[in-house]
Design a protein around this motif. Structure first.
Motif, PDB file in Angstrom:
ATOM      1  N   SER A 236     109.396   1.938  15.715  1.00  0.00           N
ATOM      2  CA  SER A 236     107.996   2.085  15.500  1.00  0.00           C
ATOM      3  C   SER A 236     107.256   1.887  16.704  1.00  0.00           C
ATOM      4  N   ALA A 237     107.797   1.154  17.616  1.00  0.00           N
ATOM      5  CA  ALA A 237     107.142   0.877  18.990  1.00  0.00           C
ATOM      6  C   ALA A 237     107.071   2.237  19.795  1.00  0.00           C
ATOM      7  N   VAL A 238     108.265   2.749  19.698  1.00  0.00           N
ATOM      8  CA  VAL A 238     108.373   4.272  20.472  1.00  0.00           C
ATOM      9  C   VAL A 238     107.693   5.140  19.777  1.00  0.00           C
ATOM     10  N   ALA A 239     107.673   5.340  18.278  1.00  0.00           N
ATOM     11  CA  ALA A 239     106.610   6.296  17.864  1.00  0.00           C
ATOM     12  C   ALA A 239     105.305   6.382  18.157  1.00  0.00           C
ATOM     13  N   THR A 240     104.776   5.212  18.229  1.00  0.00           N
ATOM     14  CA  THR A 240     103.372   4.806  18.233  1.00  0.00           C
ATOM     15  C   THR A 240     103.044   5.127  19.620  1.00  0.00           C
ATOM     16  N   ALA A 241     103.724   5.187  20.444  1.00  0.00           N
ATOM     17  CA  ALA A 241     103.497   5.351  21.775  1.00  0.00           C
ATOM     18  C   ALA A 241     103.578   6.726  22.325  1.00  0.00           C
ATOM     19  N   LEU A 242     104.060   7.600  21.133  1.00  0.00           N
ATOM     20  CA  LEU A 242     103.972   8.991  21.609  1.00  0.00           C
ATOM     21  C   LEU A 242     102.670   9.663  20.960  1.00  0.00           C
ATOM     22  N   ASP A 243     102.143  10.648  21.586  1.00  0.00           N
ATOM     23  CA  ASP A 243     100.971  11.725  21.182  1.00  0.00           C
ATOM     24  C   ASP A 243     101.486  12.725  20.378  1.00  0.00           C
ATOM     25  N   PHE A 244     100.923  12.879  19.200  1.00  0.00           N
ATOM     26  CA  PHE A 244     101.256  14.072  18.339  1.00  0.00           C
ATOM     27  C   PHE A 244     100.150  14.823  18.007  1.00  0.00           C
ATOM     28  N   SER A 245      99.048  14.611  18.731  1.00  0.00           N
ATOM     29  CA  SER A 245      97.637  15.444  18.750  1.00  0.00           C
ATOM     30  C   SER A 245      97.547  16.556  19.010  1.00  0.00           C
ATOM     31  N   GLY A 246      98.496  17.100  20.021  1.00  0.00           N
ATOM     32  CA  GLY A 246      98.154  18.283  20.621  1.00  0.00           C
ATOM     33  C   GLY A 246      99.213  19.271  19.929  1.00  0.00           C
ATOM     34  N   SER A 247      99.842  19.980  20.817  1.00  0.00           N
ATOM     35  CA  SER A 247     100.660  21.266  20.208  1.00  0.00           C
ATOM     36  C   SER A 247     102.157  20.730  20.112  1.00  0.00           C
ATOM     37  N   ARG A 248     102.583  19.570  20.635  1.00  0.00           N
ATOM     38  CA  ARG A 248     103.885  19.038  20.569  1.00  0.00           C
ATOM     39  C   ARG A 248     103.914  17.968  19.460  1.00  0.00           C
ATOM     40  N   SER A 249     103.698  18.315  18.138  1.00  0.00           N
ATOM     41  CA  SER A 249     103.717  17.400  16.943  1.00  0.00           C
ATOM     42  C   SER A 249     104.810  17.343  16.242  1.00  0.00           C
ATOM     43  N   LYS A 250     105.775  18.103  16.809  1.00  0.00           N
ATOM     44  CA  LYS A 250     107.135  18.183  15.662  1.00  0.00           C
ATOM     45  C   LYS A 250     107.959  17.068  16.007  1.00  0.00           C
ATOM     46  N   VAL A 251     108.572  16.592  15.025  1.00  0.00           N
ATOM     47  CA  VAL A 251     109.464  15.279  15.270  1.00  0.00           C
ATOM     48  C   VAL A 251     110.676  15.733  14.312  1.00  0.00           C
ATOM     49  N   LEU A 252     111.629  15.952  15.121  1.00  0.00           N
ATOM     50  CA  LEU A 252     113.117  16.465  14.684  1.00  0.00           C
ATOM     51  C   LEU A 252     113.885  15.379  14.011  1.00  0.00           C
ATOM     52  N   VAL A 253     114.296  15.131  13.034  1.00  0.00           N
ATOM     53  CA  VAL A 253     114.924  13.848  12.445  1.00  0.00           C
ATOM     54  C   VAL A 253     116.228  14.387  11.735  1.00  0.00           C
ATOM     55  N   THR A 254     117.520  13.749  11.922  1.00  0.00           N
ATOM     56  CA  THR A 254     118.516  14.357  11.467  1.00  0.00           C
ATOM     57  C   THR A 254     118.556  13.481   9.683  1.00  0.00           C
ATOM     58  N   GLU A 255     119.299  14.089   8.916  1.00  0.00           N
ATOM     59  CA  GLU A 255     119.399  13.594   7.229  1.00  0.00           C
ATOM     60  C   GLU A 255     120.509  12.607   7.637  1.00  0.00           C
ATOM     61  N   ALA A 256     121.074  12.581   8.850  1.00  0.00           N
ATOM     62  CA  ALA A 256     122.288  11.196   8.936  1.00  0.00           C
ATOM     63  C   ALA A 256     121.805  10.013   9.131  1.00  0.00           C
ATOM     64  N   GLU A 257     120.331  10.118   9.364  1.00  0.00           N
ATOM     65  CA  GLU A 257     119.685   8.713   9.846  1.00  0.00           C
ATOM     66  C   GLU A 257     119.606   7.532   8.711  1.00  0.00           C
ATOM     67  N   PHE A 258     119.692   6.371   9.217  1.00  0.00           N
ATOM     68  CA  PHE A 258     119.557   5.258   8.421  1.00  0.00           C
ATOM     69  C   PHE A 258     118.063   5.397   7.699  1.00  0.00           C
ATOM     70  N   PRO A 259     117.678   5.172   6.400  1.00  0.00           N
ATOM     71  CA  PRO A 259     116.460   5.338   6.227  1.00  0.00           C
ATOM     72  C   PRO A 259     115.427   4.736   6.855  1.00  0.00           C
TER      73      PRO A 259
END
Ligand SMILES: Cc1ncc(COP(=O)(O)O)c(C=O)c1O
Length: 383
Positions: free
Chosen positions: A91-114
């Protein structure tokens, strides 16, 4: 000649009292206690009892725990932050990233822990758009990333090892693919760290998180995050507190002066009690060395794969040991019932969904594997 590890197995086993009564094969969930980790817990209790409080010693312990984690992954202690769990680190990492511009995609694998999926999905309120990398037959083909990573990708979130079945990804190859398109890579190494050599510089990871209670021989309540040095200055998490400041003990209520190290990701009073034990647990792994642990776990993992097939058990995921963590999973149906039965017969497995996970660590023997497989086969037949 029977295979043996490149370290003194018997003397390490002597340090784990639980081995006198059970065969722990649940390291993917909680490692057993050692005399070393117990002594660390007692050191905290003694200090509390003797000194009343000792902030200097506590801060020193946090710093040493960060140092121990840094050593494990070939990072600098200045690139390490401490949290109470991996969810908070992510969460600390995620909230430090800016998704407001054209780079808004977060690619997450289905293998992740929920929890990792949840953290990224929560960012959709901040403009992120989550896209999934599919898992097929319990595995992810590296080519799945090619079509999905593009100039709109902010971050790729890929676990090193899958919690469910031990499938292991080549995170270095994923880092290359992400960086080629200007995206960052967040690695969840909770299921591999302590069992496989990990070098964040070699991988090229931007962020790497892991907790301590599994293969790092520790306890709940503490997790660590690596943030690549070059990124630290650019990032300001939305989850913060006094330990994220350049000098927490300056007590400047009106100043949000960010630490120049990864400590800017720290929040409030750190998990001091857990840090005592975590440092001791990680020191065990560092002193044996993941380079010596991994070959032994490959022997035990291959024994699990082959022995499971011989007994007619159904493997979940790949049978290729070079693509696997220490964990081997078998499909059993009512896994909780099977876990309870196995425990009654002296083996501690870990149930998840429809699978039973058998996750040996550096102290397990080939005999442990054979007994665990026999007990599992009988428990499945009885269920
Ligand atoms: C790969 C992985 N990531 C994360 C977690 C959980 O993280 P947290 O420390 O937030 O409970 C687990 C399991 O407990 C896990 O296996």
């Amino acid at each position: 000649m029977a295979p043996t590890p490149a370290y003194d197995l018997a003397s390490w086993r002597a340090r784990i009292p639980l081995l006198g009564s059970l065969i722990p094969m649940n390291n993917c969930s909680q490692a057993p206690q050692t005399d070393i980790t117990r002594a660390a817990a007692e050191r905290y209790l003694d200090s509390w009892n003797r000194s009343g409080m000792d902030w200097d010693a506590w801060m020193e312990e946090i710093a040493l725990a960060k140092q121990e984690f840094a050593t494990l992954i070939n990072a600098s202690p200045n690139e390490i932050a401490a949290f109470s769990c991996v969810s908070e680190a992510a969460s600390a990492v995620a909230t430090a990233l800016d998704f407001s511009g054209s780079r808004s995609k977060v690619l997450v694998t289905e293998a992740e822990f929920p929890t990792i999926g949840h953290v990224w999905l929560a960012q959709e309120r901040r403009g992120a758009h989550v896209e999934w990398v599919p898992m097929r037959d319990g595995q992810i083909d590296a080519s799945e990333y090619d079509a999905r990573i593009d100039e709109s990708t902010a971050v790729v979130s890929a676990c090193h090892g899958c919690y469910m079945n031990g499938f292991m990804q080549d995170v270095g190859a994923i880092a290359e693919r992400a960086h080629a398109k200007g995206a960052l890579l967040f690695v969840d190494a909770y299921q591999t760290l302590g069992t496989v050599p990990i070098d964040v510089k070699e991988i090229g990871a931007d962020f790497l998180a892991a907790g301590n209670l599994k293969f790092l021989m520790g306890v709940p309540g503490i997790a660590f995050l690596y943030v690549r040095q070059e990124l630290i200055d650019r990032l300001q998490p939305l989850v913060t507190g006094w330990f994220g400041r350049s000098n927490p003990f300056a007590f400047q209520v009106k100043q949000l002066d960010w630490s120049t190290t990864a400590s800017r990701f720290d929040a409030g009073t750190p998990p001091v009690v857990s840090a005592y034990i975590a440092r001791a647990g990680m020191s065990i792994i560092n002193s044996i060395g993941p380079k010596r642990i991994r070959p032994w776990l490959e022997v035990l993992g291959q024994r699990l794969i082959d022995g499971g097939a011989d007994r007619g058990l159904t493997l979940h995921g790949t049978a290729d040991m070079s693509r696997k963590t220490a964990t081997t999973a078998f499909v059993v149906g009512d896994s909780h019932a099977v876990e309870v039965t196995m425990r009654r017969h002296g083996v501690l497995p870990s149930a998840r969904g429809s699978v039973i996970r058998l996750a040996p660590h550096f102290y397990n023997t080939v005999d442990d594997i054979d007994v665990a497989l026999d007990v599992l086969t009988a428990a499945v037949a009885a269920s």
